[in-house]
Design a protein around this motif. Sequence first.
Motif, PDB file in Angstrom:
ATOM      1  N   PHE A 190       0.999  -1.288   0.053  1.00 16.23           N
ATOM      2  CA  PHE A 190      -0.165   0.019  -0.151  1.00 16.23           C
ATOM      3  C   PHE A 190       0.862   1.306   0.084  1.00 16.23           C
ATOM      4  CE2 PHE A 190      -2.645  -3.231   2.239  1.00 16.23           C
ATOM      5  CZ  PHE A 190      -3.887  -3.378   1.122  1.00 16.23           C
ATOM      6  N   PRO A 195       2.730   4.189  -6.603  1.00 19.99           N
ATOM      7  CA  PRO A 195       1.904   3.179  -6.007  1.00 19.99           C
ATOM      8  C   PRO A 195       1.484   2.182  -7.174  1.00 19.99           C
ATOM      9  CG  PRO A 195       1.128   5.454  -5.715  1.00 19.99           C
ATOM     10  CD  PRO A 195       2.399   5.518  -6.515  1.00 19.99           C
ATOM     11  N   LYS A 216      -4.248   2.806   1.188  1.00 22.97           N
ATOM     12  CA  LYS A 216      -3.044   3.231   0.664  1.00 22.97           C
ATOM     13  C   LYS A 216      -2.680   4.834   1.162  1.00 22.97           C
ATOM     14  CE  LYS A 216      -2.809   2.246  -4.205  1.00 22.97           C
ATOM     15  NZ  LYS A 216      -2.977   2.477  -5.610  1.00 22.97           N
TER      16      LYS A 216
END
Length: 223
Positions: A190, A195, A216
């Motif tokens: 996360f 990302p 996240k």
Amino acid sequence: MAYSKSLVVLFTMLFLAPSILATDPDPLQDFCVADLDGKAISVNGHACKPMSEAGEDFLFSSKLAMAGNTSTPNGSAVTELDVAEWPGTNTLGVSMNRVDFAPGGTNPPHIHPRATEIGIVMKGELLVGIIGSLDSGNKLYSKVSRAGETFLIPRGLMHFQFNVGKTEASMVVSFNSQNPGIVFVPLTVFGSNPPIPTPVLTKALRADAGVVELLKSKFAAGF
């Protein structure tokens, strides 16, 4: 014919000689104190300092004598003693960590990609969990370990520790690598940079995008 075969063997040995002589599985000197500031090329380790510059205390460290600050989101503190913190371990294939836990603190699920780990609980009660690979059916092996008891974690297997007691706990672990590495599973999934795309995680975790984005956000700043 025998003469020709002998020549083939001789030339083969001469061809392989540089590669045979250029490597050795064991240290070739008593000590190789890591030159962490050096500009020399490093191959699977650090270049050695000249012994005249190594000082007198490279075989000793007091870093693990002090408890870490457990006022963290995980309620734990890891004090590392790998080659970056103890240059004397360079080329020796060993390192150590100390981990301190507040009540309810955890060392979250993680992996050491380059080392097997053996540990001893110094104080308190820790739930130690090791998760096997898919070959084992992702079996969880777990036990509450108390002061003086030991545990073993094979290289590359995910594991965690959790303080199940009402007081502080601590453990000391050793690795068969000067730089065992660490992959914290929640942070890796996360909090990667950049990302992991949310659609990948919604499929993999079978969760809504909102849940993935929330998780996240929890790891955007790391641990």
